[in-house]
Design an enzyme around this catalytic site. Structure first.
Site, PDB file in Angstrom:
ATOM      1  CE  LYS A 206      -0.786   1.721  -9.621  1.00 58.51           C
ATOM      2  NZ  LYS A 206      -2.147   1.427  -9.151  1.00 58.51           N
TER       3      LYS A 206
ATOM      4  CG  ASN B 249      -1.961  -1.156   1.088  1.00 60.79           C
ATOM      5  OD1 ASN B 249      -2.085  -1.771   0.026  1.00 60.79           O
ATOM      6  ND2 ASN B 249      -2.647  -1.453   2.176  1.00 60.79           N
TER       7      ASN B 249
ATOM      8  CD  GLU C  43      -8.711  18.526 -38.449  1.00 65.83           C
ATOM      9  OE1 GLU C  43      -9.887  18.263 -38.694  1.00 65.83           O
ATOM     10  OE2 GLU C  43      -7.774  18.248 -39.218  1.00 65.83           O
TER      11      GLU C  43
ATOM     12  CE1 TYR D 160      -4.391   0.280  -3.004  1.00 70.12           C
ATOM     13  CE2 TYR D 160      -5.391  -1.746  -2.185  1.00 70.12           C
ATOM     14  CZ  TYR D 160      -4.831  -1.014  -3.224  1.00 70.12           C
ATOM     15  OH  TYR D 160      -4.711  -1.573  -4.454  1.00 70.12           O
TER      16      TYR D 160
ATOM     17  CB  THR E 233     -15.827  39.793 -28.893  1.00 73.61           C
ATOM     18  OG1 THR E 233     -16.552  40.726 -29.694  1.00 73.61           O
ATOM     19  CG2 THR E 233     -14.699  40.527 -28.175  1.00 73.61           C
ATOM     20  CG  HIS E 234     -19.746  37.720 -29.672  1.00 72.71           C
ATOM     21  ND1 HIS E 234     -20.616  37.208 -28.747  1.00 72.71           N
ATOM     22  CD2 HIS E 234     -19.382  38.945 -29.202  1.00 72.71           C
ATOM     23  CE1 HIS E 234     -20.799  38.079 -27.766  1.00 72.71           C
ATOM     24  NE2 HIS E 234     -20.049  39.145 -28.015  1.00 72.71           N
TER      25      HIS E 234
ATOM     26  CB  SER F 189      -7.362  14.954 -49.000  1.00 68.05           C
ATOM     27  OG  SER F 189      -8.369  14.179 -49.624  1.00 68.05           O
TER      28      SER F 189
ATOM     29  CG  ASN G 212      -6.899  17.902 -44.615  1.00 67.17           C
ATOM     30  OD1 ASN G 212      -7.460  18.876 -45.122  1.00 67.17           O
ATOM     31  ND2 ASN G 212      -7.061  16.669 -45.049  1.00 67.17           N
TER      32      ASN G 212
ATOM     33  CE  LYS H 248      -9.232  19.436 -47.394  1.00 67.82           C
ATOM     34  NZ  LYS H 248     -10.482  18.994 -46.798  1.00 67.82           N
TER      35      LYS H 248
HETATM   36  N1  ARG Z   1      -1.556  -3.357  -7.562  1.00 64.79           N
HETATM   37  C1  ARG Z   1      -2.031  -2.634  -6.423  1.00 64.79           C
HETATM   38  C2  ARG Z   1      -2.448  -1.218  -6.863  1.00 64.79           C
HETATM   39  O1  ARG Z   1      -2.122  -0.845  -7.927  1.00 64.79           O
HETATM   40  C3  ARG Z   1      -0.963  -2.555  -5.386  1.00 64.79           C
HETATM   41  C4  ARG Z   1      -1.425  -2.475  -3.969  1.00 64.79           C
HETATM   42  C5  ARG Z   1      -2.085  -3.701  -3.540  1.00 64.79           C
HETATM   43  N2  ARG Z   1      -2.342  -3.709  -2.160  1.00 64.79           N
HETATM   44  C6  ARG Z   1      -3.196  -4.595  -1.629  1.00 64.79           C
HETATM   45  N3  ARG Z   1      -3.383  -4.559  -0.389  1.00 64.79           N
HETATM   46  N4  ARG Z   1      -3.840  -5.435  -2.377  1.00 64.79           N
HETATM   47  O2  ARG Z   1      -3.120  -0.508  -6.160  1.00 64.79           O
END
Ligand code: ARG
Length: 489
Positions: free
Chosen positions: A356, A141, A321, A348, A186-187, A308, A316, A314
């Protein structure tokens, strides 16, 4: 072993395995987990493994994970919790693991769930028993919070550099065209003439605020979670100052419960990225409009345009974009992580593993958008003639005329506004611009108007007169360019 791992859930099992295959992970070991499986008689179902594993993405934090482990091991040695021989063996083992990962010879295993356990298991295979002592006084954790913070911090540093580069490119554009006139809108309707330099400097202000947000976020997040252990701290006499310092943190995080459950740093990263991406998208939108055949304000380089496949004429503005679109997924990541975190009880929860992928994707796309905008700005050519021609159209000096009536004839501004409106209507009916009206025509709106009025009707004089602080006069623009160069030097 895919066939075995399929287990009892026929259809969905297949789909899960296909998903794992696409993510490049292999099902390996079907016995109980060696890291936490003491109380388990059997290994997890394939689907359990699939929903649980994060190794498919958190392997991106491998170097941060090993840096964290090295700092932790060195601290365990310095405090006498581990003996020096074990610490040295662990250190060398971790370096070997790192070189295997960097050399692409490391076999990541889904059964080992995440980067933390993959590294530790490999360390065990390499050095044996001392590897098992590394996890003393820490938990996954605090480990994951530390790794992720280090990763996000690296991204903030990269964003810092990218923003500095983009600002420098904008300053170059502003300096070259500090006195080139163009319409201000503006606008999206012609409002008053401004200068190209002034318009470029507006983005310098925006990206400058982004830079300051990046730096604020970095300073605020720079507290080390390591040593918070699972949630409550540890009974081992660890030295949290030492690990914090080794990893470049300003101090250890002061509350172990908060340390393992805080993801503010990721949210602040995404918030900062979102606002910056919003700025990038506004600029990108202007570049799309400006590079069109109807505007021709800028010519984008071939290097940042595409053709294009059917229309040979063209060119582009695809990069612009795509930059315009990136804010969608970056802000989406911010929303997603907010929703993951809301309502989670301390400390946790596995929900937090969903942090992630959002951050990785947002970071990749933010960096790409910044780099692409940087390249476009450096390469683009302002069409000075087209800008000047457009600057005078649309009665853009009408406000200058009204101001002249106030300044020279002493009219109240409301009356001056009305007189000017009459003259705009007259010019429109005549199919000409304001400076093309004769003095006699001017006098039909107000008898006091003299020849002097023509001085304020040119766009050059219009912009030169806007000398208020932060105004569009070239002298003001140059002063702001100098101020920014000073700030950045
Ligand atoms: N892979 C877990 C995460 O990304 C790591 C921590 C896991 N801890 C646990 N008590 N299961 O959060």
């Amino acid at each position: 072993n895919c066939a075995q791992a399929q287990g009892h859930v026929e259809g969905s099992g297949n789909r899960v395995l296909h998903l794992l295959f696409l993510k490049g992970v292999r099902m390996t070991d079907k016995s109980a987990n060696t890291m936490w499986g003491g109380r388990f008689a059997a290994g997890p179902d394939a689907i359990m493994e699939a929903i649980n594993a994060s190794i498919g993405f958190d392997q991106r934090m491998a170097s941060q994970d090993i840096a964290g482990s090295r700092a932790h091991a060195a601290m365990l040695g310095a405090t006498g919790i581990l003996d020096d021989k074990d610490v040295e063996t662990i250190r060398e083992g971790l370096l070997t693991v790192l070189s295997e990962i960097e050399g692409d010879t490391f076999a990541f295993s889904t059964a080992l769930e995440d980067i933390h356990m993959n590294v530790e298991a490999r360390l065990k295979a390499l050095i044996g028993e001392p590897a098992g002592r590394l996890h003393t006084g820490r938990s996954r954790n605090d480990q994951v919070a530390t790794d992720f913070k280090l990763w996000v911090r690296d991204q903030l540093d990269a964003a810092d550099g990218a923003l500095l580069s983009l600002i420098a490119a904008l300053l170059d554009q502003a300096e070259a065209g500090a006195d080139w006139v163009m319409p201000g809108f503006t606008h999206l309707q012609t409002a008053q003439p401004v200068t190209w330099g002034h318009h470029m400097m507006a983005y310098v202000e925006m990206f400058g605020r982004d830079l300051s947000r990046v730096r604020d976020a970095r300073a605020r997040m720079n507290e080390c979670p390591l040593g918070a252990a699972a949630l409550a701290g540890t009974s081992f006499p660890i030295d949290r100052e030492m690990t914090a310092q080794a990893l470049g943190f300003d101090r250890p995080a002061a509350n172990s419960l908060d340390a393992v459950s805080d993801r503010d740093f990721a949210l602040e990263f995404l918030g900062t990225a979102s606002i910056c991406a919003m700025h990038l998208s506004r600029f990108a939108e202007e570049l799309v409009i400006w590079s069109s055949a109807q505007f021709r304000f800028v010519i984008l380089s071939d290097r940042f345009s595409t053709g294009s496949s059917i229309m040979p004429q063209k060119k582009n503005p695809d990069a612009a974009e795509l930059i315009r679109a990136k804010v969608g997924r970056i802000f989406g990541a911010q929303t997603a992580l907010m929703m993951v975190m809301k309502g989670l009880p301390l400390t946790y929860s596995k929900d937090m593993q969903e942090d992630k992928e959002q951050v990785f994707d947002a970071a990749d796309n933010w960096m790409l958008a910044l780099a692409a905008m940087d390249g476009m700005v450096r390469d683009m050519t302002a069409n000075r003639d087209a800008l000047a021609a457009a600057a005078g159209s649309g009665f853009s000096t009408a406000t200058d005329l009204a101001d002249w009536l106030v300044r020279v004839l002493g009219l109240p501004f409301r009356d001056a506004h009305h007189v000017t409106g009459t003259l705009v209507a007259l010019a429109e009916a005549e199919g000409c611009d304001l400076p093309d009206l004769t003095l006699d025509q001017m006098k039909t709106a107000h008898g006091g108007i003299t020849d002097g009025v023509y001085d304020v009707l040119t766009v050059q004089n219009s912009v030169a007169s806007r000398m208020s602080y932060g105004g569009t006069a070239p002298a003001q623009v140059r002063a702001q360019i100098a101020r920014w160069k000073e700030i950045l030097s």
